[in-house]
Design a protein around this motif. Structure first.
Motif, PDB file in Angstrom:
ATOM      1  N   GLN A  71      11.245  -1.745   8.936  1.00  0.00           N
ATOM      2  CA  GLN A  71      10.008  -2.455   8.639  1.00  0.00           C
ATOM      3  C   GLN A  71       8.932  -2.082   9.633  1.00  0.00           C
ATOM      4  O   GLN A  71       9.221  -1.695  10.761  1.00  0.00           O
ATOM      5  N   LEU A  78       7.969  -3.059   4.215  1.00  0.00           N
ATOM      6  CA  LEU A  78       9.422  -2.908   4.302  1.00  0.00           C
ATOM      7  C   LEU A  78       9.792  -1.574   3.675  1.00  0.00           C
ATOM      8  O   LEU A  78       9.201  -1.178   2.673  1.00  0.00           O
ATOM      9  N   CYS A  95      12.420  -5.584  -3.952  1.00  0.00           N
ATOM     10  CA  CYS A  95      12.152  -6.108  -2.629  1.00  0.00           C
ATOM     11  C   CYS A  95      12.136  -7.633  -2.726  1.00  0.00           C
ATOM     12  O   CYS A  95      11.654  -8.184  -3.723  1.00  0.00           O
TER      13      CYS A  95
END
Length: 124
Positions: A71, A78, A95
């Motif tokens: 990240q 991310l 995600c």
């Protein structure tokens, strides 16, 4: 309002690599943990990897050694680096963000927010 936007999916041959990205908007990114999940047609959604705000990571057993989650806290992004891809990695990748703190979880029900998904197709 929290919004997660994935990108980076595509088609690749077996053995190839892809890097997925997830941009988070309206979310206190640096406070909680986030994860990647995937779902193949006709199958349940399964965990891939998760990362905490302190950088600690967890991986599903089948992804260890091939996938890396990371990240960029400054950019609220991310990532999922996927190497040595196999046809069985073909799925929609999502995600997800949690409102929980602590060691990142791979349990799907601990995630409150979801992106729209990005398709990964691996051909043999």
């Amino acid at each position: 309002q929290v919004q997660l936007v994935e990108s980076g999916g595509g088609s690749v041959q077996a053995g190839g690599s892809l890097r997925l990205s997830c941009a988070a908007f309206g979310y206190a990114y640096s406070l909680y943990y986030m994860g990647w999940f995937r779902q193949a047609p006709g199958q349940e959604r399964e965990a891939v990897a998760a990362i905490g705000s302190d950088g600690r990571t967890r991986y599903a057993d089948s992804m260890k050694g091939r996938f890396t989650v990371s990240q960029d806290n400054a950019k609220n992004i991310l990532y999922l680096q996927m190497n040595s891809l196999k046809p069985e990695d073909t799925a929609m990748y999502y995600c997800a963000a949690s409102s929980r703190v602590g060691f990142p979880s791979l349990w799907i029900y601990e995630y409150n927010y979801w992106g729209q998904g990005t398709q990964v197709t691996v051909s043999s």
